[in-house]
Design a protein around this motif. Sequence first.
Motif, PDB file in Angstrom:
ATOM      1  N   PRO A 344      13.405  -2.367  11.146  1.00  0.00           N
ATOM      2  CA  PRO A 344      12.388  -2.997   9.985  1.00  0.00           C
ATOM      3  C   PRO A 344      12.989  -2.490   8.672  1.00  0.00           C
ATOM      4  O   PRO A 344      13.269  -1.330   8.678  1.00  0.00           O
ATOM      5  CB  PRO A 344      10.977  -2.727  10.198  1.00  0.00           C
ATOM      6  N   LYS A 345      12.859  -3.242   7.771  1.00  0.00           N
ATOM      7  CA  LYS A 345      13.390  -2.856   6.358  1.00  0.00           C
ATOM      8  C   LYS A 345      12.114  -2.322   5.408  1.00  0.00           C
ATOM      9  O   LYS A 345      12.445  -1.920   4.264  1.00  0.00           O
ATOM     10  CB  LYS A 345      14.046  -4.029   5.922  1.00  0.00           C
ATOM     11  N   LYS A 346      11.040  -2.447   5.931  1.00  0.00           N
ATOM     12  CA  LYS A 346      10.007  -2.079   5.221  1.00  0.00           C
ATOM     13  C   LYS A 346       9.507  -0.859   5.447  1.00  0.00           C
ATOM     14  O   LYS A 346       9.230  -0.635   6.723  1.00  0.00           O
ATOM     15  CB  LYS A 346       8.883  -3.183   4.902  1.00  0.00           C
ATOM     16  N   MET A 347       8.965   0.054   4.817  1.00  0.00           N
ATOM     17  CA  MET A 347       8.688   1.457   5.289  1.00  0.00           C
ATOM     18  C   MET A 347       7.548   1.566   6.362  1.00  0.00           C
ATOM     19  O   MET A 347       7.425   2.273   7.181  1.00  0.00           O
ATOM     20  CB  MET A 347       8.176   2.304   4.032  1.00  0.00           C
ATOM     21  N   LYS A 348       6.521   0.683   6.056  1.00  0.00           N
ATOM     22  CA  LYS A 348       5.315   0.507   7.055  1.00  0.00           C
ATOM     23  C   LYS A 348       5.618   0.028   8.052  1.00  0.00           C
ATOM     24  O   LYS A 348       5.335   0.851   9.285  1.00  0.00           O
ATOM     25  CB  LYS A 348       4.059  -0.266   6.147  1.00  0.00           C
TER      26      LYS A 348
END
Length: 476
Positions: A344-348
């Motif tokens: 995934p490209k979002k930290m969460k």
Amino acid sequence: MLKSTFTPILHTIPAQSRPSELSRAISNALAQTPPTVRQNASPNTTTTTANPTRKHPPTSAYLHLPFCRKRCHYCDFPIVALGSSPTDTDDKDDPRILNYIQLLCREIQATQSESNNLPLQTVFFGGGTPSLVPPRLVSSVLDTLDSKFGLRSDAEISMEMDPGTFDVKKMKELMDLGVNRVSLGVQAFQDELLKACGRAHGVKEVHEAIEIVGSCGVENWSMDLISSLPHQTSEMWEESLMLAIEARPAHVSVYDLQVEQGTKFGILYTPGEFPLPSDNQSADFYKLASSMLSNAGYNHYEISSYSKSSFECKHNLTYWQSKPFYGFGLGSASFLDGVRFSSPKKMKEYTGYVQNLEDGIVDYQEASGSDAKDMAMESVMLSFRTARGLDLKSFKETFGSSIVHSLCKAFSPYVESGHVVCLNRHRRAVTKEQFCSLVSNEHGIEDTVAFIRLSDPDGFLLSNELIALAFRVIAP
């Protein structure tokens, strides 16, 4: 950052010419390098390719370090903007960097290694601006890689570094850790262009960085340049190329600006319209780079890459030769056992992905296999990026003589126009007349023509159209 943000002139295949998910997955994977990867790892977003390279364990690893001082106006990649505060103090690490590095090491440790694992031969730290990460934290990543997979003593270890983010002390510390190749993100030699791009450095910092790299004895270093910037003139571009040559890097990467939706440039500008150069001007920029760098002794070995003899980027060759590789970090792509997948490209979401990996929930091997047509299209797309071109003998052994004959017939007009070049097994040119005769007879083409490649620079400039043509032949 550059290798994730820019693709060579006309390289992006038009949407209507992309068959299935394969070419999207490959194009995405190749933008991170090293190839952009923008799909979460799940059975719905993985692509499996029936590729012989799946039998060989990966010997390359890409590490995404997403930290930047600020977001550049052309960037649409997953980054963490740190601001201008120092990130490398003697007594305290930035918690944002420290926490991410710990997460990255967890991902590496939780990744399943091959039973016939071989030590890593190449490691590439991309971003982002990896040189913002303190060397002691880089050391922990390298130690984790070595513990998990092994690391050859002569491995190529590359790091993208931006002017103004390192000094002699940091450079020497990184070299002591094993970093032996630097990719310097210069982009331009004009302050007005750097400012217009939102870059955090100026020309003064560029010259200082070049001096540091030279004084520290880094022999294997690359310089990244961008063409087709807003308000960039041919005189500016020629000056940047001239100053790049005078700096004497072992390698030069030349990228044409891609205006992405969602970026500041995407809001302000329309490709091909002023203040961006026209398509013809962009083509002229590419031709000038090819001419000047070739005349200066650089080998144009890949569509956007030039190197002195024996200084090709070994890590990037992993991508062009469709070899397996690990990708670790935010939004990174991997190619394992014939399966292409991305984190995934979002930290969460990335944090959850690592936890799932540790819990044994993520299984990229659940993806269904792609057929031979997908495999053939991948082979053509990657091979045409390189000066070596498409190996017809190998292609025939994998896919049969019929498809070789069909491709050669489709490319005949471009062989006559000089956009496609045919070579025998000794890398000598096959004449146009001889090629046309072979195509007419439809017999033994691959016995005479060992390789088909795009000409430099005109063929490379038509790469979109020529790759799309090949796709239509393979999957009509």
